[in-house]
Motif scaffolding. Structure first.
Motif, PDB file in Angstrom:
ATOM      1  N   ARG A  26      44.018  54.135  45.404  1.00  0.00           N
ATOM      2  CA  ARG A  26      42.992  54.114  44.366  1.00  0.00           C
ATOM      3  C   ARG A  26      43.339  53.089  43.299  1.00  0.00           C
ATOM      4  NH1 ARG A  26      37.810  54.886  43.812  1.00  0.00           N
ATOM      5  NH2 ARG A  26      37.241  56.399  42.287  1.00  0.00           N
ATOM      6  N   ALA A  27      44.616  53.042  42.907  1.00  0.00           N
ATOM      7  CA  ALA A  27      45.065  52.069  41.914  1.00  0.00           C
ATOM      8  C   ALA A  27      44.881  50.650  42.452  1.00  0.00           C
ATOM      9  CB  ALA A  27      46.531  52.319  41.554  1.00  0.00           C
ATOM     10  N   ARG A  28      45.205  50.426  43.717  1.00  0.00           N
ATOM     11  CA  ARG A  28      45.017  49.105  44.334  1.00  0.00           C
ATOM     12  C   ARG A  28      43.534  48.743  44.379  1.00  0.00           C
ATOM     13  NH1 ARG A  28      46.234  44.180  44.690  1.00  0.00           N
ATOM     14  NH2 ARG A  28      45.711  43.194  46.647  1.00  0.00           N
ATOM     15  N   TYR A  29      42.703  49.730  44.737  1.00  0.00           N
ATOM     16  CA  TYR A  29      41.249  49.519  44.785  1.00  0.00           C
ATOM     17  C   TYR A  29      40.729  49.081  43.413  1.00  0.00           C
ATOM     18  CZ  TYR A  29      36.303  50.730  44.774  1.00  0.00           C
ATOM     19  OH  TYR A  29      34.943  50.699  44.623  1.00  0.00           O
ATOM     20  N   GLU A  30      41.157  49.750  42.372  1.00  0.00           N
ATOM     21  CA  GLU A  30      40.698  49.423  41.028  1.00  0.00           C
ATOM     22  C   GLU A  30      41.088  47.999  40.640  1.00  0.00           C
ATOM     23  OE1 GLU A  30      42.086  52.591  38.515  1.00  0.00           O
ATOM     24  OE2 GLU A  30      40.798  54.058  39.506  1.00  0.00           O
ATOM     25  N   LEU A  31      42.308  47.579  40.984  1.00  0.00           N
ATOM     26  CA  LEU A  31      42.728  46.209  40.702  1.00  0.00           C
ATOM     27  C   LEU A  31      41.895  45.205  41.496  1.00  0.00           C
ATOM     28  CD1 LEU A  31      46.613  46.609  40.710  1.00  0.00           C
ATOM     29  CD2 LEU A  31      45.136  46.190  38.733  1.00  0.00           C
ATOM     30  N   LEU A  32      41.611  45.537  42.742  1.00  0.00           N
ATOM     31  CA  LEU A  32      40.813  44.646  43.579  1.00  0.00           C
ATOM     32  C   LEU A  32      39.390  44.502  43.048  1.00  0.00           C
ATOM     33  CD1 LEU A  32      42.003  45.723  47.124  1.00  0.00           C
ATOM     34  CD2 LEU A  32      42.366  43.485  46.050  1.00  0.00           C
ATOM     35  N   VAL A  33      38.821  45.591  42.561  1.00  0.00           N
ATOM     36  CA  VAL A  33      37.462  45.525  42.023  1.00  0.00           C
ATOM     37  C   VAL A  33      37.424  44.618  40.788  1.00  0.00           C
ATOM     38  CG1 VAL A  33      35.638  46.863  40.883  1.00  0.00           C
ATOM     39  CG2 VAL A  33      36.682  47.708  42.982  1.00  0.00           C
ATOM     40  N   VAL A  34      38.427  44.703  39.941  1.00  0.00           N
ATOM     41  CA  VAL A  34      38.500  43.835  38.762  1.00  0.00           C
ATOM     42  C   VAL A  34      38.638  42.381  39.212  1.00  0.00           C
ATOM     43  CG1 VAL A  34      39.923  43.220  36.761  1.00  0.00           C
ATOM     44  CG2 VAL A  34      39.395  45.623  37.242  1.00  0.00           C
ATOM     45  N   GLU A  35      39.506  42.138  40.209  1.00  0.00           N
ATOM     46  CA  GLU A  35      39.683  40.774  40.726  1.00  0.00           C
ATOM     47  C   GLU A  35      38.381  40.260  41.342  1.00  0.00           C
ATOM     48  OE1 GLU A  35      42.370  38.222  43.921  1.00  0.00           O
ATOM     49  OE2 GLU A  35      42.731  40.368  43.717  1.00  0.00           O
ATOM     50  N   TRP A  36      37.702  41.116  42.102  1.00  0.00           N
ATOM     51  CA  TRP A  36      36.443  40.735  42.742  1.00  0.00           C
ATOM     52  C   TRP A  36      35.391  40.359  41.694  1.00  0.00           C
ATOM     53  CZ3 TRP A  36      31.663  43.106  42.344  1.00  0.00           C
ATOM     54  CH2 TRP A  36      30.664  42.623  43.194  1.00  0.00           C
ATOM     55  N   ALA A  37      35.269  41.183  40.656  1.00  0.00           N
ATOM     56  CA  ALA A  37      34.281  40.916  39.604  1.00  0.00           C
ATOM     57  C   ALA A  37      34.580  39.585  38.917  1.00  0.00           C
ATOM     58  CB  ALA A  37      34.267  42.062  38.590  1.00  0.00           C
ATOM     59  N   ALA A  38      35.840  39.305  38.646  1.00  0.00           N
ATOM     60  CA  ALA A  38      36.201  38.035  38.019  1.00  0.00           C
ATOM     61  C   ALA A  38      35.875  36.867  38.947  1.00  0.00           C
ATOM     62  CB  ALA A  38      37.679  38.037  37.662  1.00  0.00           C
ATOM     63  N   ALA A  39      36.122  37.044  40.241  1.00  0.00           N
ATOM     64  CA  ALA A  39      35.812  35.986  41.208  1.00  0.00           C
ATOM     65  C   ALA A  39      34.322  35.725  41.267  1.00  0.00           C
ATOM     66  CB  ALA A  39      36.360  36.362  42.577  1.00  0.00           C
ATOM     67  N   VAL A  40      33.531  36.789  41.244  1.00  0.00           N
ATOM     68  CA  VAL A  40      32.074  36.629  41.268  1.00  0.00           C
ATOM     69  C   VAL A  40      31.613  35.886  40.019  1.00  0.00           C
ATOM     70  CG1 VAL A  40      29.880  37.876  41.121  1.00  0.00           C
ATOM     71  CG2 VAL A  40      31.607  38.601  42.766  1.00  0.00           C
ATOM     72  N   ARG A  41      32.123  36.267  38.862  1.00  0.00           N
ATOM     73  CA  ARG A  41      31.754  35.572  37.622  1.00  0.00           C
ATOM     74  C   ARG A  41      32.139  34.102  37.699  1.00  0.00           C
ATOM     75  NH1 ARG A  41      33.738  40.293  35.351  1.00  0.00           N
ATOM     76  NH2 ARG A  41      35.697  39.295  34.839  1.00  0.00           N
ATOM     77  N   GLY A  42      33.318  33.817  38.219  1.00  0.00           N
ATOM     78  CA  GLY A  42      33.766  32.437  38.345  1.00  0.00           C
ATOM     79  C   GLY A  42      32.892  31.629  39.282  1.00  0.00           C
ATOM     80  N   GLU A  43      32.453  32.255  40.360  1.00  0.00           N
ATOM     81  CA  GLU A  43      31.592  31.564  41.315  1.00  0.00           C
ATOM     82  C   GLU A  43      30.206  31.301  40.730  1.00  0.00           C
ATOM     83  OE1 GLU A  43      31.824  33.904  44.912  1.00  0.00           O
ATOM     84  OE2 GLU A  43      33.955  33.454  45.142  1.00  0.00           O
ATOM     85  N   VAL A  44      29.728  32.217  39.906  1.00  0.00           N
ATOM     86  CA  VAL A  44      28.419  32.019  39.261  1.00  0.00           C
ATOM     87  C   VAL A  44      28.512  30.883  38.257  1.00  0.00           C
ATOM     88  CG1 VAL A  44      26.757  33.081  37.687  1.00  0.00           C
ATOM     89  CG2 VAL A  44      27.605  34.377  39.636  1.00  0.00           C
TER      90      VAL A  44
END
Length: 59
Positions: free
Chosen positions: A37-55
């Motif tokens: 769960r802790a790993r999932y939460e970190l991945l979701v934060v990383e994913w959101a930042a990547a999406v923002r960066g791509e936009v």
């Protein structure tokens, strides 16, 4: 003051992070351990930042 996460080098693309999330949690009925769960939460934060960066790059 909030601690700054360590610099992990270049950001990974959102699709790569999303694939890791899918491997970690293959089905919503599967319960994650507290460590997963802790790993999932970190991945979701990383994913959101990547999406923002791509936009931003696309704009």
């Amino acid at each position: 003051m909030t601690p700054t996460p360590p610099d992990r080098g270049p950001a990974r693309p959102a699709a790569v992070v999303n694939e890791e999330i899918r491997r970690l949690w293959p089905h919503p009925a599967v319960r994650l351990s507290s460590e997963q769960r802790a790993r999932y939460e970190l991945l979701v934060v990383e994913w959101a930042a990547a999406v923002r960066g791509e936009v931003v790059k696309a704009a």
